[in-house]
Write a protein that holds these residues in place. Structure first.
Motif, PDB file in Angstrom:
ATOM      1  N   CYS A  46      97.053-112.004 -45.480  1.00 53.69           N
ATOM      2  CA  CYS A  46      98.288-111.212 -45.626  1.00 53.69           C
ATOM      3  C   CYS A  46      97.981-109.746 -45.333  1.00 53.69           C
ATOM      4  CB  CYS A  46      98.811-111.282 -47.054  1.00 53.69           C
ATOM      5  SG  CYS A  46      99.287-112.927 -47.576  1.00 53.69           S
ATOM      6  N   GLY A  47      98.971-109.028 -44.831  1.00 54.14           N
ATOM      7  CA  GLY A  47      98.808-107.594 -44.586  1.00 54.14           C
ATOM      8  C   GLY A  47      97.648-107.330 -43.647  1.00 54.14           C
ATOM      9  N   THR A  48      96.767-106.431 -44.047  1.00 50.42           N
ATOM     10  CA  THR A  48      95.594-106.122 -43.213  1.00 50.42           C
ATOM     11  C   THR A  48      94.808-107.386 -42.882  1.00 50.42           C
ATOM     12  OG1 THR A  48      95.375-103.857 -43.996  1.00 50.42           O
ATOM     13  CG2 THR A  48      93.358-104.923 -43.276  1.00 50.42           C
ATOM     14  N   SER A  49      94.696-108.268 -43.853  1.00 52.33           N
ATOM     15  CA  SER A  49      93.896-109.480 -43.620  1.00 52.33           C
ATOM     16  C   SER A  49      94.581-110.420 -42.624  1.00 52.33           C
ATOM     17  CB  SER A  49      93.617-110.198 -44.945  1.00 52.33           C
ATOM     18  OG  SER A  49      92.844-109.358 -45.777  1.00 52.33           O
ATOM     19  N   SER A  98      90.587-108.994 -51.687  1.00 53.96           N
ATOM     20  CA  SER A  98      90.558-109.182 -53.143  1.00 53.96           C
ATOM     21  C   SER A  98      90.208-110.609 -53.535  1.00 53.96           C
ATOM     22  CB  SER A  98      91.939-108.866 -53.724  1.00 53.96           C
ATOM     23  OG  SER A  98      92.894-109.762 -53.159  1.00 53.96           O
ATOM     24  N   GLY A  99      90.601-111.545 -52.683  1.00 54.07           N
ATOM     25  CA  GLY A  99      90.436-112.958 -53.038  1.00 54.07           C
ATOM     26  C   GLY A  99      91.432-113.410 -54.082  1.00 54.07           C
ATOM     27  N   THR A 101      95.136-112.453 -53.651  1.00 50.85           N
ATOM     28  CA  THR A 101      96.510-112.385 -53.135  1.00 50.85           C
ATOM     29  C   THR A 101      97.199-113.747 -53.297  1.00 50.85           C
ATOM     30  OG1 THR A 101      95.981-110.626 -51.601  1.00 50.85           O
ATOM     31  CG2 THR A 101      97.846-112.026 -50.997  1.00 50.85           C
ATOM     32  N   MET A 151      93.039-100.849 -46.896  1.00 49.19           N
ATOM     33  CA  MET A 151      91.784-101.469 -46.458  1.00 49.19           C
ATOM     34  C   MET A 151      91.247-100.756 -45.224  1.00 49.19           C
ATOM     35  SD  MET A 151      93.031-105.455 -46.951  1.00 49.19           S
ATOM     36  CE  MET A 151      91.580-106.232 -46.258  1.00 49.19           C
ATOM     37  N   GLU A 230     101.244 -97.151 -44.403  1.00 49.26           N
ATOM     38  CA  GLU A 230     100.876 -97.181 -45.830  1.00 49.26           C
ATOM     39  C   GLU A 230     100.559 -95.779 -46.349  1.00 49.26           C
ATOM     40  OE1 GLU A 230      98.772-101.483 -46.728  1.00 49.26           O
ATOM     41  OE2 GLU A 230      97.535 -99.997 -45.740  1.00 49.26           O
ATOM     42  N   LEU A 342     102.749 -99.199 -53.353  1.00 51.41           N
ATOM     43  CA  LEU A 342     101.729-100.220 -53.061  1.00 51.41           C
ATOM     44  C   LEU A 342     100.680-100.356 -54.147  1.00 51.41           C
ATOM     45  CD1 LEU A 342     100.922 -99.497 -49.306  1.00 51.41           C
ATOM     46  CD2 LEU A 342     102.259-101.391 -50.213  1.00 51.41           C
ATOM     47  N   ASN A 343     100.178-101.586 -54.282  1.00 50.62           N
ATOM     48  CA  ASN A 343      99.005-101.850 -55.112  1.00 50.62           C
ATOM     49  C   ASN A 343      97.952-102.504 -54.235  1.00 50.62           C
ATOM     50  OD1 ASN A 343     100.109-101.012 -57.619  1.00 50.62           O
ATOM     51  ND2 ASN A 343     101.370-102.874 -57.575  1.00 50.62           N
ATOM     52  N   GLN A 344      96.747-102.629 -54.783  1.00 51.66           N
ATOM     53  CA  GLN A 344      95.666-103.268 -54.004  1.00 51.66           C
ATOM     54  C   GLN A 344      95.987-104.707 -53.658  1.00 51.66           C
ATOM     55  OE1 GLN A 344      91.683-103.720 -54.975  1.00 51.66           O
ATOM     56  NE2 GLN A 344      91.051-101.844 -53.954  1.00 51.66           N
ATOM     57  N   VAL A 345      96.686-105.382 -54.553  1.00 48.90           N
ATOM     58  CA  VAL A 345      96.939-106.814 -54.366  1.00 48.90           C
ATOM     59  C   VAL A 345      98.404-107.118 -54.638  1.00 48.90           C
ATOM     60  CG1 VAL A 345      96.194-109.133 -55.020  1.00 48.90           C
ATOM     61  CG2 VAL A 345      94.664-107.212 -55.378  1.00 48.90           C
ATOM     62  N   VAL A 346      98.945-108.035 -53.879  1.00 50.46           N
ATOM     63  CA  VAL A 346     100.302-108.497 -54.172  1.00 50.46           C
ATOM     64  C   VAL A 346     100.194-109.816 -54.934  1.00 50.46           C
ATOM     65  CG1 VAL A 346     102.491-109.274 -53.173  1.00 50.46           C
ATOM     66  CG2 VAL A 346     101.256-107.356 -52.125  1.00 50.46           C
TER      67      VAL A 346
HETATM   68  C1  F1P Z   1      95.999-107.748 -48.487  1.00 48.00           C
HETATM   69  C2  F1P Z   1      97.016-106.634 -48.715  1.00 48.00           C
HETATM   70  C3  F1P Z   1      96.565-105.310 -48.146  1.00 48.00           C
HETATM   71  C4  F1P Z   1      97.558-104.197 -48.393  1.00 48.00           C
HETATM   72  C5  F1P Z   1      98.236-104.208 -49.755  1.00 48.00           C
HETATM   73  C6  F1P Z   1      98.230-105.465 -50.499  1.00 48.00           C
HETATM   74  O1  F1P Z   1      95.149-107.927 -49.533  1.00 48.00           O
HETATM   75  O2  F1P Z   1      98.206-107.048 -48.115  1.00 48.00           O
HETATM   76  O3  F1P Z   1      96.383-105.410 -46.755  1.00 48.00           O
HETATM   77  O4  F1P Z   1      96.993-102.947 -48.105  1.00 48.00           O
HETATM   78  O5  F1P Z   1      98.178-103.078 -50.482  1.00 48.00           O
HETATM   79  O6  F1P Z   1      97.257-106.441 -50.103  1.00 48.00           O
HETATM   80  P1  F1P Z   1      93.953-108.961 -49.543  1.00 48.00           P
HETATM   81  O7  F1P Z   1      94.525-110.345 -49.622  1.00 48.00           O
HETATM   82  O8  F1P Z   1      93.140-108.775 -48.304  1.00 48.00           O
HETATM   83  O9  F1P Z   1      93.206-108.592 -50.795  1.00 48.00           O
END
Ligand code: F1P
Length: 348
Positions: A46-49, A98-99, A101, A151, A230, A342-346
């Motif tokens: 998702c997102g960057t990944s 993050s592992g 999401t 990221m 972002e 935004l947060n690090q993880v959704v």
């Molecule tokens: C992926 C991601 C990031 C994005 C965001 C939330 O997370 O979508 O790319 O910047 O703030 O999460 P991950 O699955 O790679 O941890």
């Protein structure tokens, strides 16, 4: 100094550590994998990944010849039949810094429950994460984990790791030699990358940014756009350069900057697209390899080393684009460490 900057600057070191750890990790799982003629590879995140998946799939197919696609993790359980190849062996790479999401976890659970013959290889920067527990096999880059929301080093490090995997599957030592040169090349170029990023960020007349990339570089263009969005929320978009003429070029004004992420193999064709943008009054910049006498201002051209192939050079385009987003955020008075909404993880 904030986290985002530290992580951008740490990329050469992170790449070096990635190359040191990935070889053994991959070799210990490949023997268990049923890779045979006709195997299809699915890269997801998702997102960057997800953008990482897009680049990785193209690079993987180019290197190995195996059909490879990228899909957003959510589509694996919301539109499974349209994305999971039927009647052929399939291997999934599930990617998540993050592992944790939710959509990635849900996708892996869905595959386990509904397509039990498909092995899932989880790639993450957190060895203790849910993805690492759930995947059949794991590729772990703990050293590339980040404190920032956005990221940067995790994107390039995970992409580089997947490139190494591709060279192992494709049995290509020549490209492995090139990949091993990247940390050293990057560390000597970081200052040049910073100056280029700053130069494109600080011209206040640029009100919108458009990134162009094709093939494996399309994912890079998407990721450069996401970084800028972002960190700054400024209008920005991405396209395949040849597709750009087919409609999107109508958004070009004297306040747009079109930045091309270009390889040696297609530089001449892309130059013509940039020329068209310039004739319409738009501003242009390029990250590429061949120095050319042309209409693009010297400071808007970043030259990358041509002694390694377009395939191997992929991650080297990113640090300058990270610096662009980072510098633009500072210029707008924003804190790159705390992007809006935004947060690090959704987590759903
Ligand atoms: C992926 C991601 C990031 C994005 C965001 C939330 O997370 O979508 O790319 O910047 O703030 O999460 P991950 O699955 O790679 O941890």
């Amino acid at each position: 100094m904030n986290y985002t900057l530290q992580e951008i600057e740490n990329q050469p070191r992170s790449w070096d550590m990635t190359l040191q750890t990935i070889v053994q990790q991959w070799r210990s799982i490949v023997a268990h994998l049923p890779i045979k003629t006709g195997t299809h590879f699915v890269f997801t995140g998702c997102g960057t990944s997800y953008y990482l998946s897009q680049s990785a799939a193209r690079l993987f197919q180019e290197m190995t010849g195996y059909l490879s696609i990228a899909v957003p993790a959510s589509e694996l359980f919301l539109a499974d039949i349209s994305v999971i190849p039927q009647g052929v062996p399939v291997i999934v790479f599930a990617i998540s810094r993050s592992g944790t999401t939710s959509e990635v976890i849900m996708a892996v659970q869905y595959i386990h429950e509904n397509f039990s013959s498909i092995p899932v290889i989880g790639m993450t920067c957190h060895s203790g994460s849910e993805l690492a527990q759930l995947a059949n096999y794991t590729l772990i880059l703990d050293h590339a984990a980040e404190r920032s929301v956005v990221m940067t080093q995790s994107f390039t490090s995970m992409l580089l790791a997947l490139q190494w995997v591709a060279t192992e599957v494709g049995n290509c030592t020549e490209k492995q030699i090139e990949l091993k040169k990247l940390p050293q090349i990057a560390s000597t170029c970081m200052n040049k990358f910073l100056q280029f990023g700053k130069c494109l960020a600080t011209d206040a007349s640029y009100e919108s940014y458009i990134f162009l990339g094709l093939g494996a570089y399309y994912g890079l263009a998407a990721e450069a756009t996401l970084k800028l969005k972002e960190m700054t929320q400024i209008p920005c978009e991405y396209y395949n350069p040849m597709e750009f003429r087919h409609g999107p070029i109508s958004i070009v004004t004297e306040n747009s900057l079109v930045i091309s992420i270009t390889g040696n193999s297609h530089q001449d064709k892309v130059l013509k697209v940039l020329e068209d943008v310039s004739l319409l009054g738009g501003n242009v910049a390029a990250i590429w390899v061949k120095k050319m006498m042309n209409f693009i201002q010297e400071q808007n051209q970043l030259l990358l080393p041509s002694e390694i192939s377009d395939w191997s050079r992929t991650v080297l385009y990113m640090p300058a684009l990270h610096y662009l987003a980072y510098t633009k955020a500072l210029q707008l008075g924003l804190n790159p460490d705390t992007p809006r909404n935004l947060n690090q993880v959704v987590i759903l």
